[in-house]
Structure formats: structure tokens, C-alpha cells
Design a protein around this motif. Structure first.
Motif, PDB file in Angstrom:
ATOM      1  N   GLU A 365       8.053 112.734 -12.721  1.00 28.67           N
ATOM      2  CA  GLU A 365       8.743 112.324 -11.495  1.00 28.67           C
ATOM      3  C   GLU A 365      10.222 112.725 -11.518  1.00 28.67           C
ATOM      4  OE1 GLU A 365       7.823 110.827  -8.693  1.00 28.67           O
ATOM      5  OE2 GLU A 365       5.705 110.475  -9.130  1.00 28.67           O
ATOM      6  N   LEU A 366      10.819 112.693 -12.708  1.00 26.02           N
ATOM      7  CA  LEU A 366      12.240 113.025 -12.857  1.00 26.02           C
ATOM      8  C   LEU A 366      12.392 114.141 -13.889  1.00 26.02           C
ATOM      9  CD1 LEU A 366      13.653 109.358 -13.021  1.00 26.02           C
ATOM     10  CD2 LEU A 366      13.913 110.942 -11.096  1.00 26.02           C
ATOM     11  N   PRO A 367      12.019 115.363 -13.518  1.00 22.34           N
ATOM     12  CA  PRO A 367      11.996 116.459 -14.499  1.00 22.34           C
ATOM     13  C   PRO A 367      13.369 116.808 -15.079  1.00 22.34           C
ATOM     14  CG  PRO A 367      11.639 117.273 -12.268  1.00 22.34           C
ATOM     15  CD  PRO A 367      11.557 115.783 -12.190  1.00 22.34           C
ATOM     16  N   ASP A 368      14.431 116.466 -14.379  1.00 29.89           N
ATOM     17  CA  ASP A 368      15.774 116.775 -14.875  1.00 29.89           C
ATOM     18  C   ASP A 368      16.324 115.712 -15.817  1.00 29.89           C
ATOM     19  OD1 ASP A 368      15.739 119.069 -13.347  1.00 29.89           O
ATOM     20  OD2 ASP A 368      16.665 118.080 -11.606  1.00 29.89           O
ATOM     21  N   TRP A 369      15.576 114.623 -15.971  1.00 32.09           N
ATOM     22  CA  TRP A 369      16.059 113.499 -16.771  1.00 32.09           C
ATOM     23  C   TRP A 369      15.306 113.409 -18.089  1.00 32.09           C
ATOM     24  CZ3 TRP A 369      19.745 109.603 -15.435  1.00 32.09           C
ATOM     25  CH2 TRP A 369      20.346 109.795 -14.176  1.00 32.09           C
ATOM     26  N   GLU A 370      16.034 112.973 -19.117  1.00 37.05           N
ATOM     27  CA  GLU A 370      15.408 112.631 -20.397  1.00 37.05           C
ATOM     28  C   GLU A 370      15.109 111.132 -20.377  1.00 37.05           C
ATOM     29  OE1 GLU A 370      16.389 112.504 -25.207  1.00 37.05           O
ATOM     30  OE2 GLU A 370      17.833 113.436 -23.815  1.00 37.05           O
ATOM     31  N   ILE A 371      13.868 110.763 -20.569  1.00 36.35           N
ATOM     32  CA  ILE A 371      13.474 109.353 -20.517  1.00 36.35           C
ATOM     33  C   ILE A 371      13.485 108.779 -21.932  1.00 36.35           C
ATOM     34  CG2 ILE A 371      11.784 107.702 -19.665  1.00 36.35           C
ATOM     35  CD1 ILE A 371      13.034 109.565 -17.527  1.00 36.35           C
ATOM     36  N   LEU A 372      14.266 107.742 -22.115  1.00 31.37           N
ATOM     37  CA  LEU A 372      14.369 107.063 -23.412  1.00 31.37           C
ATOM     38  C   LEU A 372      13.701 105.699 -23.329  1.00 31.37           C
ATOM     39  CD1 LEU A 372      18.147 107.803 -24.126  1.00 31.37           C
ATOM     40  CD2 LEU A 372      16.164 109.152 -24.836  1.00 31.37           C
ATOM     41  N   VAL A 373      13.005 105.335 -24.391  1.00 28.61           N
ATOM     42  CA  VAL A 373      12.351 104.027 -24.441  1.00 28.61           C
ATOM     43  C   VAL A 373      13.275 103.040 -25.151  1.00 28.61           C
ATOM     44  CG1 VAL A 373      10.369 102.698 -25.245  1.00 28.61           C
ATOM     45  CG2 VAL A 373      10.060 105.053 -24.413  1.00 28.61           C
ATOM     46  N   GLY A 374      13.721 102.035 -24.419  1.00 27.66           N
ATOM     47  CA  GLY A 374      14.620 101.033 -24.974  1.00 27.66           C
ATOM     48  C   GLY A 374      13.867  99.925 -25.686  1.00 27.66           C
ATOM     49  N   PRO A 375      14.565  98.881 -26.096  1.00 25.56           N
ATOM     50  CA  PRO A 375      13.915  97.768 -26.794  1.00 25.56           C
ATOM     51  C   PRO A 375      12.996  96.974 -25.872  1.00 25.56           C
ATOM     52  CG  PRO A 375      16.256  97.328 -26.470  1.00 25.56           C
ATOM     53  CD  PRO A 375      16.025  98.728 -26.024  1.00 25.56           C
ATOM     54  N   ARG A 376      12.096  96.247 -26.478  1.00 27.59           N
ATOM     55  CA  ARG A 376      11.156  95.422 -25.715  1.00 27.59           C
ATOM     56  C   ARG A 376      11.809  94.146 -25.215  1.00 27.59           C
ATOM     57  NH1 ARG A 376       5.686  96.790 -26.989  1.00 27.59           N
ATOM     58  NH2 ARG A 376       4.986  94.632 -26.837  1.00 27.59           N
ATOM     59  N   GLU A 377      12.790  93.644 -25.951  1.00 25.24           N
ATOM     60  CA  GLU A 377      13.444  92.378 -25.592  1.00 25.24           C
ATOM     61  C   GLU A 377      14.911  92.603 -25.268  1.00 25.24           C
ATOM     62  OE1 GLU A 377      11.610  89.808 -25.212  1.00 25.24           O
ATOM     63  OE2 GLU A 377       9.805  90.586 -26.190  1.00 25.24           O
ATOM     64  N   ALA A 378      15.418  91.868 -24.278  1.00 27.52           N
ATOM     65  CA  ALA A 378      16.812  92.016 -23.848  1.00 27.52           C
ATOM     66  C   ALA A 378      17.790  91.725 -24.984  1.00 27.52           C
ATOM     67  CB  ALA A 378      17.090  91.086 -22.661  1.00 27.52           C
ATOM     68  N   VAL A 379      17.431  90.794 -25.846  1.00 27.63           N
ATOM     69  CA  VAL A 379      18.339  90.391 -26.925  1.00 27.63           C
ATOM     70  C   VAL A 379      18.656  91.548 -27.875  1.00 27.63           C
ATOM     71  CG1 VAL A 379      16.539  89.601 -28.523  1.00 27.63           C
ATOM     72  CG2 VAL A 379      18.803  88.520 -28.565  1.00 27.63           C
ATOM     73  N   ASP A 380      17.784  92.561 -27.894  1.00 30.24           N
ATOM     74  CA  ASP A 380      18.007  93.705 -28.790  1.00 30.24           C
ATOM     75  C   ASP A 380      18.816  94.825 -28.137  1.00 30.24           C
ATOM     76  OD1 ASP A 380      16.512  92.570 -30.910  1.00 30.24           O
ATOM     77  OD2 ASP A 380      14.647  93.158 -29.933  1.00 30.24           O
ATOM     78  N   LEU A 381      19.203  94.659 -26.883  1.00 26.95           N
ATOM     79  CA  LEU A 381      19.930  95.709 -26.181  1.00 26.95           C
ATOM     80  C   LEU A 381      21.308  96.028 -26.770  1.00 26.95           C
ATOM     81  CD1 LEU A 381      19.040  95.171 -22.409  1.00 26.95           C
ATOM     82  CD2 LEU A 381      18.872  97.320 -23.686  1.00 26.95           C
ATOM     83  N   PRO A 382      22.120  95.012 -27.133  1.00 26.68           N
ATOM     84  CA  PRO A 382      23.453  95.345 -27.667  1.00 26.68           C
ATOM     85  C   PRO A 382      23.386  96.286 -28.864  1.00 26.68           C
ATOM     86  CG  PRO A 382      23.377  93.029 -27.092  1.00 26.68           C
ATOM     87  CD  PRO A 382      21.979  93.545 -26.942  1.00 26.68           C
ATOM     88  N   GLY A 383      22.478  96.034 -29.805  1.00 26.21           N
ATOM     89  CA  GLY A 383      22.333  96.908 -30.964  1.00 26.21           C
ATOM     90  C   GLY A 383      21.876  98.296 -30.567  1.00 26.21           C
ATOM     91  N   TYR A 384      20.965  98.364 -29.619  1.00 22.82           N
ATOM     92  CA  TYR A 384      20.463  99.661 -29.143  1.00 22.82           C
ATOM     93  C   TYR A 384      21.580 100.456 -28.473  1.00 22.82           C
ATOM     94  CZ  TYR A 384      17.758 103.022 -26.385  1.00 22.82           C
ATOM     95  OH  TYR A 384      17.264 104.175 -25.819  1.00 22.82           O
ATOM     96  N   LEU A 385      22.366  99.793 -27.623  1.00 18.89           N
ATOM     97  CA  LEU A 385      23.406 100.495 -26.878  1.00 18.89           C
ATOM     98  C   LEU A 385      24.526 101.004 -27.777  1.00 18.89           C
ATOM     99  CD1 LEU A 385      23.641  98.209 -23.699  1.00 18.89           C
ATOM    100  CD2 LEU A 385      22.634 100.502 -23.872  1.00 18.89           C
ATOM    101  N   LYS A 386      24.769 100.313 -28.869  1.00 24.85           N
ATOM    102  CA  LYS A 386      25.821 100.781 -29.802  1.00 24.85           C
ATOM    103  C   LYS A 386      25.467 102.131 -30.423  1.00 24.85           C
ATOM    104  CE  LYS A 386      27.606  96.200 -30.881  1.00 24.85           C
ATOM    105  NZ  LYS A 386      27.580  95.066 -31.822  1.00 24.85           N
ATOM    106  N   LEU A 387      24.180 102.416 -30.497  1.00 26.64           N
ATOM    107  CA  LEU A 387      23.719 103.685 -31.068  1.00 26.64           C
ATOM    108  C   LEU A 387      23.513 104.753 -29.999  1.00 26.64           C
ATOM    109  CD1 LEU A 387      21.091 102.253 -33.582  1.00 26.64           C
ATOM    110  CD2 LEU A 387      23.450 102.941 -34.077  1.00 26.64           C
ATOM    111  N   TRP A 388      23.656 104.349 -28.717  1.00 24.37           N
ATOM    112  CA  TRP A 388      23.378 105.270 -27.626  1.00 24.37           C
ATOM    113  C   TRP A 388      24.509 106.292 -27.499  1.00 24.37           C
ATOM    114  CZ3 TRP A 388      25.444 107.060 -23.075  1.00 24.37           C
ATOM    115  CH2 TRP A 388      24.554 107.678 -22.185  1.00 24.37           C
ATOM    116  N   SER A 389      24.145 107.482 -27.121  1.00 20.49           N
ATOM    117  CA  SER A 389      25.139 108.540 -26.945  1.00 20.49           C
ATOM    118  C   SER A 389      24.727 109.416 -25.778  1.00 20.49           C
ATOM    119  CB  SER A 389      25.284 109.402 -28.206  1.00 20.49           C
ATOM    120  OG  SER A 389      26.078 110.531 -27.940  1.00 20.49           O
TER     121      SER A 389
END
Length: 391
Positions: A365-389
């Protein structure tokens, strides 16, 4: 009229309305008027202490899924003569013009209290088989509701019949048992009689006193939870503590939410921590609790982010996915509708871990976008986002 009568308590524009209920279980339709939560003070306390407790309790506001929640009113308990009762009532109203419950055993003492609150419309509590006539006279004179108490259904029905015959229609019931099991049974039976059998003598809201049921703070809280869940119209607590009150307010909000109309936020893109062109882009559904769970975690992380909220009919992520309301097509539509390509220089979209199965479809549906799979739980988002680039 509805099988459970509507009873209103008010002061200076603020009001508590309870009753008007139609069903035993909220999934059958919905519950309409949330239980009023009151904090009790006693007239033998120093007036300054009463003022402080009133101000603390009535100024408490907490935000929950986009709503401001707070307590509804104050209860004033008479312990001595009418003059001290009246002074306590005045101290509360001078501090905060809030709905009141006046508690006294003696109609003569109550008369002083209700006169002190004549600019408001309080609930008078305490009428028994021996004292109801005096209370009924006051209820008619001041046009206020009154509560009757008895520890059996037949006792309550007999009292309400007498009070109604005397000309008072706005009544509240106290099934005056003070243990968890009996309180649950009587509250349920009263509601069942009113709803299933349209038994008018019991077709009134009830009042509960969790502080008189529990021996410690934990049991008081459990008794309050039971009262909210099982039909109480007014709930009186003896102490104000945010750590106790907040979960009770949240529980009440959830129970009195229409189950057929989930609490929703507007679909669209939300800016958190002032995001820029290199900030991460996440997607979630427009179910309020889901949105605020994610938004609060991202906000707390301090990381500038874009949060894309897709229209999923107000359902949570897994529920919406299972119902076909949160799929690749809807997410892609949200990306295009919010012009995300103009907002960010990268082309990375983070989807919730619970719907990793959408990865392949989204890439189509979005061929120009790279789709990343984030964490399953919201509480794990801060740690995930710190590694995001964005690189």
C-alpha cells in the motif's frame, strides 16, 4: 418513568444526578448516571480543618483519557447539636459551593443543617422507621431529597411507601447492612426488584458507606469498588487520598461509558514533544485508552514524535484488526490524508507489534515507505524510540 427514579443534588450550578437507570447489566443498553463520590467531614472537627479538607478534596482534578475527573461533593455528619451542625455546613459551603449530603439521626438537628444549606439542594440522610415523619416534613418544606435506611428490602419498601404517601417523591435508599456480602446482596436485589419487576417502592437510587464496611484502607477501597460496580448512586468516603480516589474515578468512568460507543479521539496526526522532519512516525488506533497510553509513554520519553491516529471505529489495536477496522488500507489512507510526506524527510512508519502481520500488505500500500514493527506494549516505546534513527 424509568424504574429507578432520578434524584438530583445541587449547589451553585454544580449537580449530581443519579438514578434513571433502565438495566441490570450495562451491555444490555448502558448505565446513565455515574455514582456520586462524596467525602465526609464531622461537625465536631475544628472548622478550619473542615475547610482544609473540603478545599483539598473539591479542588482535586485528574486527567484521564482526555477527561478531567474529580469528586462530586461533601457529606457533613452531625455528632452533637444543630448549631454545630449548621456551622459545619456553612464552613463547607463557604469553602466550595458543592453538592452536599447532610447526615443526622435527629430531625431537629437536621432542620438546622438544611436551613444552613437552603441556597443549595442537599440530600438529607438518616430517616428510619422511627424518625421518617420529621425528615419528610423537612423534605417538603425545603424541596430536597431524603434518604431512608433499613436493613431489609421489606423495611425499605415500607418506609418509602410511607414517605411517598406523605408527599415526598425524591428518595434514596440505604440498605443499612455493613458487610461486603450483605451489601452486595441487598444492593443487587433492590436493583433487580426495581428493574425486573418494576416494583416502585424500591425504584430509587441507593447510598453506600464503604468506610463503615472495611476495617482498613484496603477493604474500604474494595467496598467502594463493589459499590460503584453494583448499583450505588451515592458513595461516601471518610478520607480523601489521591491514591484511593484516582482509581475509583477511573473505574467509574469505564463502567459508565456506553459499551456500544467507545471513547474515541479524533483521527489525524498528533505532534508530541515538538517533532521535526527527522522525528519518528508511529501509527495507532483512535480508541481513547490506546491513544493516551501511547501518547503518554512517548511524551514521557521526551523524544519528539509524530503519532498518526487511524480511524478504527474507536477500537483498540487487536480488536480493530480482528474486526477489519485497522488494516493496511486504512493505515495507508491515514498517511496520505495527513500529508506525512510533507512533514518528514524520511519514509519510515512504525506499526504496533501486535499487528506485525500487516507488514507485507502495508509495503504494498505504501511502496515508498519502510514499515517498521514497533513494540507490542506502549510501555516499551521509550526504549524503542531511543534506538530509532531516521538514517
Amino acid at each position: 418513568p424509568p424504574p429507578v427514579r432520578l434524584v438530583k443534588v445541587s449547589s451553585d450550578g454544580r449537580k449530581v444526578e443519579v438514578g434513571n437507570e433502565l438495566v441490570l447489566f450495562r451491555h444490555e443498553k448502558r448505565f446513565f448516571n455515574p455514582a456520586g463520590l462524596f467525602i465526609r467531614v464531622y461537625d465536631d472537627q475544628p472548622l478550619e480543618e473542615i475547610r482544609e479538607q473540603t478545599d483539598e478534596a473539591m479542588s482535586y482534578v485528574v486527567e484521564y483519557v482526555g477527561m478531567d475527573l474529580g469528586l462530586d461533593g461533601m457529606a457533613v455528619q452531625a455528632t452533637g447539636d444543630g448549631d454545630s451542625f449548621a456551622e459545619a455546613v456553612k464552613a463547607v459551603l463557604e469553602t466550595a459551593e458543592v453538592p452536599l449530603m447532610l447526615i443526622a439521626d435527629d430531625p431537629d438537628v437536621m432542620a438546622k443543617g438544611v436551613e444552613a444549606a437552603k441556597e443549595a439542594r442537599p440530600l438529607m440522610y438518616g430517616a428510619t422507621a422511627d424518625s421518617w415523619e420529621g425528615f419528610a416534613d423537612l423534605a417538603k418544606e425545603y424541596d430536597v431529597p431524603m434518604a431512608v435506611r433499613a436493613d431489609t428490602m421489606s423495611g425499605l419498601a415500607e418506609l418509602t411507601q410511607k414517605v411517598q404517601d406523605a408527599g415526598v417523591k425524591d428518595i434514596v435508599l440505604d440498605p443499612a447492612v455493613r458487610d461486603m456480602h450483605s451489601a452486595l446482596v441487598l444492593n443487587t436485589l433492590v436493583r433487580r426488584k426495581a428493574i425486573d419487576e418494576t416494583f416502585r417502592p424500591l425504584g430509587f437510587p441507593t447510598v453506600s458507606f464503604p468506610s463503615e464496611i472495611g476495617d482498613d484502607e484496603g477493604m474500604v477501597t474494595i467496598a467502594a469498588v463493589q459499590a460503584i460496580a453494583k448499583y450505588s448512586g451515592f458513595i461516601v468516603l471518610d478520607q480523601f487520598k489521591p491514591e484511593v480516589v484516582y482509581p475509583l474515578l477511573a473505574l467509574r468512568t469505564n463502567i459508565y461509558t456506553d459499551p456500544q460507543e467507545p471513547i474515541q479521539v479524533e483521527p489525524g496526526v498528533y505532534e508530541i514533544n515538538d517533532p521535526g522532519p527527522d522525528s519518528p512516525v508511529m501509527v495507532t488506533t483512535n480508541f481513547s485508552i490506546t491513544y493516551f497510553s501511547v501518547a503518554n509513554e512517548v511524551d514521557g520519553s521526551g523524544i519528539p514524535s509524530w503519532l498518526l491516529v487511524a480511524d478504527a471505529e474507536g477500537m483498540s489495536v487487536l480488536t480493530a484488526w480482528a474486526a477489519g477496522e485497522f488494516d493496511a488500507e486504512r493505515i495507508a489512507k491515514g498517511v496520505r490524508a495527513t500529508n506525512m510526506t510533507d512533514k518528514v524527510e524520511h519514509r519510515k512508519l512504525i506499526i504496533p507489534g501486535h499487528v506485525a502481520v500487516l507488514l507485507g500488505e502495508l509495503e504494498e500500500e505504501l511502496p515508498d515507505w519502510e514499515i517498521l514493527v514497533g513494540p507490542r506494549e506502549a510501555v516499551d516505546l521509550p526504549g524503542y524510540l531511543k534506538l530509532w534513527s531516521a538514517e
